[in-house]
Design a protein around this motif. Structure first.
Motif, short mmCIF file in Angstrom:
data_model
loop_
_atom_site.label_atom_id
_atom_site.label_comp_id
_atom_site.label_asym_id
_atom_site.label_seq_id
_atom_site.Cartn_x
_atom_site.Cartn_y
_atom_site.Cartn_z
N THR A 273 -17.86 -2.18 27.27
CA THR A 273 -18.11 -1.51 28.54
C THR A 273 -17.26 -0.26 28.68
O THR A 273 -17.74 0.79 29.13
CB THR A 273 -17.82 -2.47 29.71
OG1 THR A 273 -18.59 -3.65 29.55
CG2 THR A 273 -18.15 -1.82 31.04
N PHE A 274 -16.02 -0.35 28.27
CA PHE A 274 -15.09 0.79 28.34
C PHE A 274 -15.59 1.96 27.48
O PHE A 274 -15.70 3.09 27.96
CB PHE A 274 -13.72 0.33 27.87
CG PHE A 274 -12.71 1.42 27.67
CD1 PHE A 274 -12.05 2.00 28.74
CD2 PHE A 274 -12.40 1.85 26.38
CE1 PHE A 274 -11.12 3.02 28.54
CE2 PHE A 274 -11.47 2.86 26.18
CZ PHE A 274 -10.83 3.45 27.25
N LEU A 275 -15.90 1.69 26.22
CA LEU A 275 -16.27 2.77 25.30
C LEU A 275 -17.60 3.43 25.67
O LEU A 275 -17.82 4.59 25.32
CB LEU A 275 -16.34 2.24 23.87
CG LEU A 275 -14.99 1.90 23.22
CD1 LEU A 275 -15.21 1.23 21.87
CD2 LEU A 275 -14.12 3.14 23.07
N ILE A 280 -15.45 7.72 29.73
CA ILE A 280 -14.92 7.63 28.37
C ILE A 280 -15.85 8.35 27.39
O ILE A 280 -15.39 8.97 26.42
CB ILE A 280 -14.69 6.17 27.95
CG1 ILE A 280 -13.68 5.52 28.91
CG2 ILE A 280 -14.19 6.09 26.52
CD1 ILE A 280 -12.36 6.26 29.03
N GLN A 281 -17.15 8.28 27.64
CA GLN A 281 -18.07 9.06 26.82
C GLN A 281 -17.77 10.56 26.91
O GLN A 281 -17.84 11.28 25.91
CB GLN A 281 -19.52 8.79 27.25
CG GLN A 281 -20.04 7.43 26.81
CD GLN A 281 -20.34 7.40 25.33
OE1 GLN A 281 -21.33 7.96 24.87
NE2 GLN A 281 -19.49 6.73 24.56
N ALA A 282 -17.40 11.01 28.08
CA ALA A 282 -17.03 12.42 28.24
C ALA A 282 -15.75 12.75 27.48
O ALA A 282 -15.62 13.83 26.88
CB ALA A 282 -16.87 12.75 29.72
N VAL A 283 -14.80 11.81 27.48
CA VAL A 283 -13.56 12.01 26.73
C VAL A 283 -13.86 12.13 25.24
O VAL A 283 -13.36 13.02 24.55
CB VAL A 283 -12.57 10.85 26.99
CG1 VAL A 283 -11.39 10.93 26.03
CG2 VAL A 283 -12.07 10.88 28.43
N ILE A 284 -14.69 11.22 24.73
CA ILE A 284 -15.05 11.23 23.31
C ILE A 284 -15.77 12.51 22.94
O ILE A 284 -15.45 13.16 21.94
CB ILE A 284 -15.91 10.00 22.98
CG1 ILE A 284 -15.09 8.71 23.11
CG2 ILE A 284 -16.51 10.11 21.58
CD1 ILE A 284 -15.91 7.43 23.06
N ASP A 285 -16.73 12.92 23.75
CA ASP A 285 -17.53 14.09 23.45
C ASP A 285 -16.70 15.38 23.47
O ASP A 285 -16.97 16.30 22.70
CB ASP A 285 -18.67 14.20 24.45
CG ASP A 285 -19.80 15.08 23.97
OD1 ASP A 285 -20.52 14.66 23.05
OD2 ASP A 285 -19.97 16.20 24.50
N GLY A 300 -22.30 8.82 22.05
CA GLY A 300 -23.46 8.17 21.47
C GLY A 300 -23.97 6.98 22.24
O GLY A 300 -24.89 6.30 21.77
N ALA A 301 -23.41 6.68 23.40
CA ALA A 301 -23.82 5.49 24.14
C ALA A 301 -25.28 5.60 24.55
O ALA A 301 -25.78 6.67 24.90
CB ALA A 301 -22.95 5.31 25.38
N GLY A 302 -25.96 4.47 24.49
CA GLY A 302 -27.35 4.42 24.91
C GLY A 302 -28.33 4.74 23.82
O GLY A 302 -29.54 4.62 24.00
N GLN A 303 -27.83 5.15 22.65
CA GLN A 303 -28.71 5.46 21.54
C GLN A 303 -28.97 4.19 20.73
O GLN A 303 -28.04 3.50 20.33
CB GLN A 303 -28.10 6.53 20.65
CG GLN A 303 -27.83 7.84 21.40
CD GLN A 303 -27.44 8.97 20.46
OE1 GLN A 303 -27.87 8.99 19.32
NE2 GLN A 303 -26.64 9.89 20.95
N VAL A 304 -30.21 3.87 20.51
CA VAL A 304 -30.58 2.68 19.75
C VAL A 304 -30.74 3.10 18.30
O VAL A 304 -31.73 3.71 17.92
CB VAL A 304 -31.88 2.05 20.28
CG1 VAL A 304 -32.23 0.81 19.47
CG2 VAL A 304 -31.74 1.73 21.76
N LEU A 305 -29.70 2.78 17.51
CA LEU A 305 -29.68 3.24 16.11
C LEU A 305 -29.31 2.09 15.19
O LEU A 305 -28.63 1.17 15.59
CB LEU A 305 -28.67 4.37 15.95
CG LEU A 305 -28.93 5.61 16.81
CD1 LEU A 305 -27.70 6.48 16.86
CD2 LEU A 305 -30.10 6.40 16.25
#
Length: 305
Positions: A273-275, A280-285, A300-305
């Motif tokens: 949930t955190f990552l 946190i997605q904004a921090v990573i990006d 990359g959250a939400g991408q089905v890969l």
């Protein structure tokens, strides 16, 4: 596989903590004491935690590329403050990280080799796979490019290096996600990996993390495959250039997997949930984006890969 006592793992971590900063490369990790005394505050960070007693610490195994770039020195205290738990981080290649997960020696693994991840879950060791970030692999080498591979497709470059047979190619050689990608590229080039690996002294197996492998390539004036994040973090200390840029074929996805045998399954799930949370997605990006002028990682959250 036998589970190692946690004190053995914690002894690995009993070393000095480095201050977090963009592009800093930590040598070791000890974790940071959380200020909060309890709870999961992920759903609403503004609410004071206190709904449950936290585990003493959460053990996470991560790929070396995420660690060598310094990203975890930024994320670690944020997770600890938000969840009221001490996070201890072990870093190794994907193969070793998954091995620790198979033994129940860590609670969460963060790795980057889809085939190994799927097998880990299929065998019952992991609960779910969630992509949270990605970047790309690049081929780096001396600026004068003695093998003449600059600008080639990765597969063509690998054929050229094999046929040259004199200029060193330094492989991770450690069953990491990077090593797995390298083997896929040899196969895509129409070459048998075992044949390549045993074809001569030009092919060097480092058996080490990405940072150490880059240093070896620099010392030997050779080539290597690197994730772009670690290369950029090390660029100031080595005399290597990107000779083959990123491409769709060299996309590198990072996934978080809660371990089935985690000491606290709720806290392990909190890491997912955190990552994948928007902040946190904004921090990573945006991590080191201003410093390097390009992404070390993409959200990359939400991408089905």
């Amino acid at each position: 596989m036998a589970r190692l006592p946690r004190f053995l793992f914690l002894s690995i971590l009993a070393q000095s903590l480095l201050t977090a900063g963009c592009g800093e490369r930590p040598e070791t990790d000890q974790g940071i004491e959380a200020d909060s005394t309890a709870g999961d505050a992920l759903d609403n960070p503004s609410v004071s935690p206190g709904r449950r007693e936290p585990v003493e610490r959460l053990l996470l195994a991560t790929t070396t590329s995420l660690y060598d770039t310094g990203l975890w020195t930024v994320l670690e205290p944020m997770f600890e403050d938000r969840c009221g738990v001490e996070l201890d981080i072990l870093y190794a290649g994907t193969g070793k990280a998954l091995e620790w997960g198979m033994g129940g020696d860590v609670d969460v693994v963060v790795v980057h080799d889809r085939a190994s991840e799927d097998q880990f879950i299929a065998d019952g060791y992991g609960l779910s796979r969630t992509v949270f970030a990605y970047n790309y692999f690049v081929v780096v080498g001396p600026a004068d490019d003695p093998a003449g591979i600059a600008g080639m497709a990765p597969e063509s470059a690998f054929v050229t290096l094999y046929e040259n047979g004199t200029v060193p190619f330094i492989s991770r050689g450690d069953e990491s996600g990077t090593h797995a990608m390298e083997q896929r590229l040899w196969a895509a080039a129409g070459l048998d990996y075992e044949t390549v690996r045993t074809s001569g002294d030009w092919y060097v197996e480092a058996g080490a993390g990405m940072g150490q492998t880059l240093n070896m390539a620099n010392e030997m004036r050779g080539y290597t495959l690197s994730d772009i994040g670690t290369f950029l973090a090390y660029r100031g200390d080595i005399d290597l250039d990107i000779l083959i840029e990123q491409s769709p074929a060299t996309r590198n996805d990072y996934a978080v997997i809660p371990v089935a045998a985690a000491s606290d399954s709720l806290m392990a799930a909190n890491m997912v949930t955190f990552l994948t949370s928007p902040d946190i997605q904004a921090v990573i990006d945006g991590y080191c984006l201003e410093q390097y002028g390009c992404h070390l990682f993409y959200a990359g959250a939400g991408q089905v890969l």
